[in-house]
Design a protein around this motif. Structure first.
Motif, PDB file in Angstrom:
ATOM      1  N   CYS A   1      29.793  30.656  41.878  1.00  0.00           N
ATOM      2  CA  CYS A   1      29.877  32.008  41.300  1.00  0.00           C
ATOM      3  C   CYS A   1      29.104  33.024  42.138  1.00  0.00           C
ATOM      4  O   CYS A   1      29.554  34.157  42.310  1.00  0.00           O
ATOM      5  CB  CYS A   1      29.314  32.024  39.881  1.00  0.00           C
ATOM      6  SG  CYS A   1      29.771  30.628  38.857  1.00  0.00           S
TER       7      CYS A   1
ATOM      8  N   HIS B   1      29.912  36.916  43.029  1.00  0.00           N
ATOM      9  CA  HIS B   1      29.263  37.772  42.019  1.00  0.00           C
ATOM     10  C   HIS B   1      27.767  37.831  42.314  1.00  0.00           C
ATOM     11  O   HIS B   1      26.936  37.502  41.464  1.00  0.00           O
ATOM     12  CB  HIS B   1      29.501  37.216  40.616  1.00  0.00           C
ATOM     13  CG  HIS B   1      30.942  37.161  40.218  1.00  0.00           C
ATOM     14  ND1 HIS B   1      31.685  38.283  39.950  1.00  0.00           N
ATOM     15  CD2 HIS B   1      31.793  36.107  40.042  1.00  0.00           C
ATOM     16  CE1 HIS B   1      32.923  37.940  39.614  1.00  0.00           C
ATOM     17  NE2 HIS B   1      33.016  36.611  39.674  1.00  0.00           N
TER      18      HIS B   1
ATOM     19  N   CYS C   1      25.530  29.571  34.725  1.00  0.00           N
ATOM     20  CA  CYS C   1      26.778  30.258  34.402  1.00  0.00           C
ATOM     21  C   CYS C   1      27.713  29.345  33.601  1.00  0.00           C
ATOM     22  O   CYS C   1      28.383  29.783  32.666  1.00  0.00           O
ATOM     23  CB  CYS C   1      27.508  30.702  35.662  1.00  0.00           C
ATOM     24  SG  CYS C   1      26.483  31.414  36.951  1.00  0.00           S
TER      25      CYS C   1
ATOM     26  N   HIS D   1      30.431  30.087  30.726  1.00  0.00           N
ATOM     27  CA  HIS D   1      31.767  30.337  31.291  1.00  0.00           C
ATOM     28  C   HIS D   1      32.558  29.060  31.507  1.00  0.00           C
ATOM     29  O   HIS D   1      33.737  29.116  31.831  1.00  0.00           O
ATOM     30  CB  HIS D   1      31.645  31.105  32.615  1.00  0.00           C
ATOM     31  CG  HIS D   1      31.175  32.515  32.442  1.00  0.00           C
ATOM     32  ND1 HIS D   1      31.978  33.511  31.928  1.00  0.00           N
ATOM     33  CD2 HIS D   1      29.979  33.102  32.685  1.00  0.00           C
ATOM     34  CE1 HIS D   1      31.301  34.653  31.877  1.00  0.00           C
ATOM     35  NE2 HIS D   1      30.083  34.430  32.325  1.00  0.00           N
TER      36      HIS D   1
ATOM     37  N   HIS E   1      39.631  30.082  39.059  1.00  0.00           N
ATOM     38  CA  HIS E   1      39.042  31.203  38.336  1.00  0.00           C
ATOM     39  C   HIS E   1      39.736  31.486  37.007  1.00  0.00           C
ATOM     40  O   HIS E   1      39.087  31.790  36.005  1.00  0.00           O
ATOM     41  CB  HIS E   1      39.074  32.435  39.243  1.00  0.00           C
ATOM     42  CG  HIS E   1      38.025  33.419  38.917  1.00  0.00           C
ATOM     43  ND1 HIS E   1      38.191  34.388  37.977  1.00  0.00           N
ATOM     44  CD2 HIS E   1      36.758  33.566  39.378  1.00  0.00           C
ATOM     45  CE1 HIS E   1      37.094  35.105  37.887  1.00  0.00           C
ATOM     46  NE2 HIS E   1      36.200  34.633  38.724  1.00  0.00           N
TER      47      HIS E   1
ATOM     48  N   LEU F   1      38.285  29.891  33.865  1.00  0.00           N
ATOM     49  CA  LEU F   1      36.954  30.173  33.344  1.00  0.00           C
ATOM     50  C   LEU F   1      37.073  30.868  31.995  1.00  0.00           C
ATOM     51  O   LEU F   1      38.078  31.504  31.705  1.00  0.00           O
ATOM     52  CB  LEU F   1      36.187  31.086  34.306  1.00  0.00           C
ATOM     53  CG  LEU F   1      35.805  30.456  35.631  1.00  0.00           C
ATOM     54  CD1 LEU F   1      35.213  31.509  36.555  1.00  0.00           C
ATOM     55  CD2 LEU F   1      34.810  29.324  35.417  1.00  0.00           C
TER      56      LEU F   1
END
Ligand code: HEC
Ligand code: HEC
Ligand code: HEC
Ligand code: HEC
Ligand code: HEC
Ligand code: HEC
Ligand code: HEC
Length: 310
Positions: A22, A26, A180, A184, A190, A193
């Motif tokens: 991640c 991010h 995370c 998530h 992706h 998630l």
């Protein structure tokens, strides 16, 4: 060969899912998240993570029993707790820290692959060593085992396994802190998630089992309390109405602005009388109430309501 190894790894429980990194994409979220209480919910014991003092004069916890006390000491980068009774003493090492220290910390030590709680914890608001919650004052007791549930809320991937000699131990591959993935999920793509809702928070913020209606406390049931508010019945309120869990938010009154997305200040008779009240919705409608379980503590309630002074 590598393929076979990868396949074998895949079969091992707990290590199965390959996961996205991640922080690579991010970076800003990951950096601010790293400073939060969630990220620091558990950690290895170090001079930085242990908040209690090892300095002479503040490193002893006396008890009500004559000759029974605890001493906290450091040596070559390791930290130790000694329980002293007349004629005998027992020493164990601080291995893991539970608690970012907003309110306090408890400490765990490893023995034969299992974790146990040390008898002395730390209380932040008084900056003192204290008896671990539930331990009887005047007794020296190192045998409280730490079950996976406790670590499931304060860390991740602590799973028990059977060792070749038949004994039970925690597997390697656990992670300290809440990452995370705890909200998530882990995924290789992706799209898979999760965008967490209140149920994700409820896993850890529904309090520990006890009977009766939800009350604010150490293991505060914010989910139950919020659900008991009339605001919640709007169907539009959730934890992220107020909280951004990727940041540290420590100004209770700043949340008052969130109330105003649904209530004009003028809807409150009190706020109509007193203009300053508009910035303090939280202090009256989510007040800090004394704990029923721990005498010296108070906790902010998440039941939003009208509280009348008694
Ligand atoms: C290869 C780059 C990349 C990686 C790795 C990545 N993301 Fe993203 N993510 C993005 C982009 C691009 C967006 C869309 C733009 C935005 O909202 O920032 C996004 C959006 C999101 C969103 C919002 C989705 C929505 O429904 O609006 C979430 C939540 C998210 N990422 C979580 C994660 C988590 C958790 C991880 C690690 C498991 C992760 N991402 C890994 C690039 C990535
Ligand atoms: C895996 C368990 C877990 C989940 C899931 C979880 N929390 Fe937490 N949360 C904790 C723990 C443990 C702490 C206390 C950390 C500490 O101070 O050591 C905490 C602390 C907090 C705090 C106080 C932070 C501070 O800095 O004062 C807030 C606010 C919070 N959680 C909100 C949420 C919300 C909102 C969600 C859902 C989006 C959520 N949590 C999901 C375990 C969890
Ligand atoms: C159901 C999930 C859950 C379990 C099980 C659990 N905790 Fe917690 N714990 C939390 C949450 C959530 C908070 C933060 C609550 C709040 O601020 O209202 C917390 C707070 C704490 C704190 C205070 C941290 C700080 O500084 O704010 C300590 C210490 C702690 N827990 C230790 C433990 C220990 C030790 C165990 C196991 C014997 C345990 N907890 C079991 C969820 C859990
Ligand atoms: C305690 C639970 C929790 C943890 C831990 C967590 N998130 Fe989130 N995240 C959320 C929630 C809840 C939302 C949705 C916010 C909303 O809907 O307003 C979210 C949304 C996002 C988004 C979408 C953009 C945004 O801010 O709405 C991204 C990107 C993201 N998270 C990345 C991460 C990354 C990266 C990590 C780890 C460094 C992480 N999250 C850890 C709960 C969490
Ligand atoms: C998502 C919208 C929403 C938000 C945000 C919100 N409320 Fe409400 N609130 C409501 C609704 C809907 C009601 C019920 C109104 C009714 O039944 O007439 C309500 C009711 C109330 C009541 C009356 C409670 C009772 O038991 O009589 C008070 C007081 C209140 N809200 C204060 C607040 C405060 C203070 C905040 C911020 C901390 C807040 N609200 C945030 C929607 C919201
Ligand atoms: C209407 C706004 C609002 C909503 C919605 C809300 N909170 Fe909070 N929360 C607050 C305020 C205000 C504080 C106090 C912050 C402080 O003192 O620094 C707080 C503090 C907390 C804390 C720290 C508790 C402590 O005693 O230090 C936790 C944990 C928490 N919230 C979890 C949640 C969870 C989980 C949800 C969803 C069920 C939620 N909150 C929904 C306003 C809100
Ligand atoms: C000084 C304390 C105080 C502050 C600050 C305060 N309130 Fe109130 N509020 C009250 C009291 C007390 C009542 C009950 C009505 C009464 O008797 O005046 C109330 C009633 C309400 C009601 C219910 C009205 C109804 O018709 O049932 C809402 C909604 C409300 N407040 C929202 C807010 C919001 C939003 C803020 C911030 C802008 C706020 N309050 C600030 C004390 C306060």
């Amino acid at each position: 060969m590598a393929k076979i190894l990868a396949f074998l790894l895949f079969l091992l429980p707990g290590n199965a899912e390959p996961s996205l990194d991640c922080a690579k994409c991010h970076a800003a979220v990951a950096a601010s998240y790293a400073a939060t209480a969630h990220a620091k919910a558990s950690s290895p014991a170090t001079a930085q993570s242990i908040l209690g003092s090892f300095a002479d004069g503040s490193n002893v916890l006396r008890t009500s029993a004559p000759g029974v006390f605890f001493r906290m000491e450091q040596q070559d980068g390791s930290f130790f707790q000694t329980g002293q009774e007349p004629g005998k003493a027992r020493t164990e090492r601080f291995d893991l820290v539970i608690g970012s220290g907003r309110r306090g910390q408890s400490y765990l030590y490893w023995r034969e692959g299992l974790l146990f709680q040390l008898p002395v914890s730390y209380h932040t608001s008084t900056n003192r060593w204290i008896n671990s919650p539930g331990y009887v004052d005047g007794e020296v007791h190192f045998e409280r085992g730490i079950p996976p549930q406790c670590l499931g809320c304060h860390a991740a991937n602590f799973q028990l396994e059977r060792a070749p000699n038949g004994s039970v131990r925690y597997q390697a591959g656990y992670q300290l802190g809440i990452g995370c993935a705890q909200c998530h999920g882990t995924a290789d793509r992706h799209e898979r998630l999760q965008r967490p809702g209140i149920d994700a928070c409820a896993r850890c913020h529904s309090g520990l089992e006890h009977e009766g209606p939800p009350e604010p406390d150490v293991h505060g049931n914010q989910v139950g309390l919020l659900r008991a508010s009339r605001c919640f019945k709007s169907g539009k309120m959730t934890c992220t109405t107020c909280h951004n869990v990727h940041q540290t938010q420590r100004d209770a009154e700043s949340f008052s602005i969130r109330c105003q997305s649904c209530h004009a200040p003028a809807s409150c008779p009190q706020a109509r009388r007193e203009t300053a009240a508009a910035a303090r919705c939280v202090s009256c409608h989510m007040p800090v109430l004394p704990s029923k379980l721990i005498a010296v503590q108070s906790y902010r309630t998440h039941r939003i309501a009208v509280y009348r002074k008694k």
